[in-house]
Design an enzyme around this catalytic site. Structure first.
Site, PDB file in Angstrom:
ATOM      1  N   HIS A  79       2.160   3.387  -9.030  1.00 39.41           N
ATOM      2  CA  HIS A  79       1.993   1.939  -9.267  1.00 39.41           C
ATOM      3  C   HIS A  79       3.154   1.411 -10.096  1.00 39.41           C
ATOM      4  CE1 HIS A  79      -1.835   2.301  -7.399  1.00 39.41           C
ATOM      5  NE2 HIS A  79      -2.438   2.907  -8.398  1.00 39.41           N
ATOM      6  N   ASP A  86       0.822  -1.211   0.000  1.00 37.56           N
ATOM      7  CA  ASP A  86       0.000   0.000   0.000  1.00 37.56           C
ATOM      8  C   ASP A  86       0.858   1.264   0.000  1.00 37.56           C
ATOM      9  OD1 ASP A  86      -2.404   1.340  -0.064  1.00 37.56           O
ATOM     10  OD2 ASP A  86      -2.674   1.327   2.112  1.00 37.56           O
ATOM     11  N   LEU A 126      10.879 -20.471  -5.405  1.00 38.84           N
ATOM     12  CA  LEU A 126       9.943 -19.598  -4.680  1.00 38.84           C
ATOM     13  C   LEU A 126       8.599 -19.664  -5.398  1.00 38.84           C
ATOM     14  CD1 LEU A 126       9.359 -17.050  -2.743  1.00 38.84           C
ATOM     15  CD2 LEU A 126      10.014 -15.663  -4.695  1.00 38.84           C
TER      16      LEU A 126
HETATM   17  C1  IPE Z   1      -5.327  -2.763  -0.211  1.00 38.93           C
HETATM   18  O1  IPE Z   1      -5.037  -1.418  -0.321  1.00 38.93           O
HETATM   19  C2  IPE Z   1      -5.274  -3.419  -1.562  1.00 38.93           C
HETATM   20  C3  IPE Z   1      -3.958  -3.515  -2.190  1.00 38.93           C
HETATM   21  C4  IPE Z   1      -2.826  -3.162  -1.661  1.00 38.93           C
HETATM   22  C5  IPE Z   1      -3.957  -4.083  -3.499  1.00 38.93           C
HETATM   23  P1  IPE Z   1      -6.159  -0.306  -0.410  1.00 38.93           P
HETATM   24  O2  IPE Z   1      -5.466   0.985  -0.520  1.00 38.93           O
HETATM   25  O3  IPE Z   1      -7.135  -0.641  -1.474  1.00 38.93           O
HETATM   26  O4  IPE Z   1      -6.879  -0.464   1.010  1.00 38.93           O
HETATM   27  P2  IPE Z   1      -7.904   0.511   1.734  1.00 38.93           P
HETATM   28  O5  IPE Z   1      -9.003   0.801   0.771  1.00 38.93           O
HETATM   29  O6  IPE Z   1      -7.155   1.739   2.114  1.00 38.93           O
HETATM   30  O7  IPE Z   1      -8.355  -0.252   2.939  1.00 38.93           O
HETATM   31  C1  IPE Z   2      -1.727   0.211  -3.267  1.00 40.92           C
HETATM   32  O1  IPE Z   2      -1.453   1.578  -3.293  1.00 40.92           O
HETATM   33  C2  IPE Z   2      -1.868  -0.369  -4.641  1.00 40.92           C
HETATM   34  C3  IPE Z   2      -3.245  -0.711  -5.011  1.00 40.92           C
HETATM   35  C4  IPE Z   2      -4.287  -0.653  -4.232  1.00 40.92           C
HETATM   36  C5  IPE Z   2      -3.458  -1.144  -6.372  1.00 40.92           C
HETATM   37  P1  IPE Z   2      -2.634   2.641  -3.278  1.00 40.92           P
HETATM   38  O2  IPE Z   2      -3.001   2.968  -4.662  1.00 40.92           O
HETATM   39  O3  IPE Z   2      -3.760   2.177  -2.419  1.00 40.92           O
HETATM   40  O4  IPE Z   2      -1.906   3.869  -2.619  1.00 40.92           O
HETATM   41  P2  IPE Z   2      -2.513   4.879  -1.563  1.00 40.92           P
HETATM   42  O5  IPE Z   2      -2.977   4.074  -0.390  1.00 40.92           O
HETATM   43  O6  IPE Z   2      -3.645   5.596  -2.225  1.00 40.92           O
HETATM   44  O7  IPE Z   2      -1.365   5.770  -1.249  1.00 40.92           O
HETATM   45 MG    MG Z   3      -4.142   2.404  -0.428  1.00 39.78          MG
END
Ligand code: IPE
Ligand code: IPE
Ligand code: MG
Length: 255
Positions: free
Chosen positions: A38, A21, A132
């Protein structure tokens, strides 16, 4: 108790899962579009995979796209899908060369035929690799996983192959994603939030949880090592007392 003992005697987790995240915030802080974050996140994925390989961790499970992430703006969702396809095309050869088995978990039904075909080919190519197992969770939800397992068993009951009372935890476990892999030992979440966001709900029952403020694109071997050091220092008790655990850890594993 043998499973408990085996888990106790491994200072290195056999199975690590990561909620990757913070990509969006990482990009926004630099005044760039979220998709840029990303893209940068892919470099961190490469680092984490090679670090696990180097250490001899058996399974690494990465949360790439949740069943709830469809709620994001259309351009971000389509950017993520394009990136997924691109990475799959670009990285599979290297993964294969490095003896990594790629396994995609999640409900693949809404993905394009092209993406589904690439997933199938990548999985087939790497199926016999042993260094792995890299599980990538795409359109994955922990609740979905439990539901699909329940559906498999319900079908067996409907077919008369099973009675409802025969269903136990082991049987349901056997229908969950990654049932053929070691139990989840450690779940890491980057990006500062302290929640599971519908990731591995069933599998995380006794996993150690570790959270870091580090945003995913900044995740490197040093941060990973911190997580592993904390993991090694924790006492996993699996419902027992500390004294029982210390005694078990000293005993040689039988059979
Ligand atoms: C969780 O992250 C999903 C991934 C890392 C793919 P999110 O950014 O979607 O989670 P929430 O919505 O903050 O809980
Ligand atoms: C996690 O990073 C990746 C995915 C959910 C695909 P985020 O896109 O949720 O990044 P933040 O949480 O908004 O910074
Ligand atoms: Mg996020």
């Amino acid at each position: 108790m043998t499973e408990v003992q085996t888990a106790l005697q491994n200072a290195l987790p056999q199975h690590v899962a990561i909620i990757m995240d913070g990509n969006g915030r990482w990009a926004e802080r630099q005044g760039r579009p979220r998709v840029w974050g990303h893209k940068k996140g892919v470099d961190a994925v490469r680092r984490a995979v090679s670090f696990c390989r180097k250490l001899g961790i058996q399974s690494l499970t990465l949360f790439a796209f949740s069943s709830e992430n469809w709620r994001r703006p259309e351009d971000e969702v389509s950017g993520l899908m394009q990136l997924f396809l691109l990475v799959l095309q670009q990285e599979v050869k290297t993964l294969h060369k490095n003896n990594v088995r790629l396994n995609i978990i999640g409900d693949l039904s809404p993905f394009s035929d092209k993406l589904k075909q690439h997933i199938k080919e990548a999985q087939q190519l790497t199926a016999q690799n042993t260094a792995l197992t890299l599980n990538v969770a795409a359109n994955y939800g922990g609740r979905w996983d439990i539901v699909q397992a329940a559906q498999q068993l319900a079908q067996k009951v409907a077919d008369g192959a099973l009675t409802a009372t025969q269903i136990d935890e082991q049987m349901l476990s056997g229908c969950m994603q990654m049932h053929d892999q070691p139990e989840l030992d450690l779940m890491i979440r980057t990006g500062g939030d302290v929640r599971i966001s519908n990731f591995l709900l069933w599998q995380a029952a006794y996993a150690e949880l570790w959270f870091t403020e580090t945003l995913w694109p900044d995740f490197d071997d040093q941060v990973f090592s911190e997580a592993l050091a904390t993991y090694a220092s924790r006492e996993r008790r699996f419902g027992c007392t500390g004294a029982q655990i210390r005694e078990l850890a000293m005993r040689p594993i039988q059979g």
